[in-house]
Design a protein around this motif. Structure first.
Motif, PDB file in Angstrom:
ATOM      1  N   PRO A   1       0.808  -1.218   0.000  1.00  0.00           N
ATOM      2  CA  PRO A   1       0.000   0.000   0.000  1.00  0.00           C
ATOM      3  C   PRO A   1       0.851   1.282   0.000  1.00  0.00           C
ATOM      4  O   PRO A   1       0.469   2.276  -0.581  1.00  0.00           O
TER       5      PRO A   1
ATOM      6  N   LEU B   1      -2.796  -4.942  -5.531  1.00  0.00           N
ATOM      7  CA  LEU B   1      -2.470  -4.105  -4.376  1.00  0.00           C
ATOM      8  C   LEU B   1      -2.737  -4.923  -3.111  1.00  0.00           C
ATOM      9  O   LEU B   1      -3.862  -5.369  -2.890  1.00  0.00           O
TER      10      LEU B   1
ATOM     11  N   ASN C   1      -3.272  -4.427   0.140  1.00  0.00           N
ATOM     12  CA  ASN C   1      -3.627  -3.564   1.271  1.00  0.00           C
ATOM     13  C   ASN C   1      -4.391  -4.403   2.289  1.00  0.00           C
ATOM     14  O   ASN C   1      -4.161  -4.311   3.483  1.00  0.00           O
TER      15      ASN C   1
END
Ligand code: 5GP
Length: 199
Positions: free
Chosen positions: A135, A178, A180
């Motif tokens: 992130p 991603l 995250n």
């Protein structure tokens, strides 16, 4: 699965790459424990000359070998691809990978950028590359520092410096994820794998 000519179709290669601390190893480990995926995909185990971290197990996370042994295996052409990362050697054992692909079995790899590029070059038709993005650089730093209590400050700094450079390679990959939220990232990776295995 067989092709129209009756030849067995080669298995697929999924290379998960990304900077140290991006969570790529956790993602691949978790995915190969997934009920559906575990029947289809195995994780390749690399050889390394890096010292074992305390939570790592020889033969499970890596095959930990001496530099002499690594060099012997390399000379004997037992290593399919290899890299030098922060002074240590890492390599993919050739035999098991080639045999499984030939039988139509699929394999997941966690490799650095060089490894991803080499496998794509050797197996252009059946390699899928996935880049895992952290992130932020702050999260990356916290993960690298947190993971390796025993890793010295110099190595943490080197990994971070390299990470910043590695991030710029993301656009060259087939997919970017991603990381995250681990569950969300896992779902995305699973979808990518199932899409390609099904095709
Ligand atoms: P680590 O020390 O964090 O376990 O691994 C350092 C880097 O080497 C990571 O980017 C990891 O994915 C990569 N790596 C691990 N095994 C291999 C391998 O067999 N070949 C290549 N090219 N990279 C590897």
């Amino acid at each position: 699965m067989k092709t129209a000519r009756g030849h067995k179709k080669q298995g697929k290669i999924f290379v998960i790459s990304g900077p140290s601390g991006s969570g790529k190893t956790t993602l691949l480990n978790k995915l190969t424990q997934d009920r559906e995926i575990s029947k289809l995909l195995i994780k390749s185990r690399s050889l390394t000359t890096r010292p074992r971290r305390c939570q790592e197990r020889d033969g499970k996370d890596y095959f930990f070998v001496s530099p002499d042994e690594f060099s012997r295996l390399l000379k004997a052409k037992k290593i399919l691809e290899w890299t030098r990362y922060l002074g240590y050697y890492y390599g993919t054992p050739r035999e098991h990978v080639e045999a499984r692909l030939k039988k139509g079995g699929h394999i997941g790899f966690c490799l650095d950028l060089k490894g991803a590029a080499i496998l794509k070059k050797i197996y252009p038709q059946n390699t899928v590359t996935v880049f895992v993005l952290p992130p932020s650089l702050e999260t990356l730093k916290a993960r690298i520092e947190g993971r390796s209590k025993s890793t010295d400050k110099k190595e943490v700094a080197q990994r971070l410096k390299l990470a910043a450079r590695e991030l710029s390679a993301a656009p060259g990959f087939d997919y970017c994820i991603l990381n995250n939220n681990l569950q969300v990232a896992l779902k995305e990776l699973k979808e990518i794998i199932l899409t390609h295995i099904g095709s």
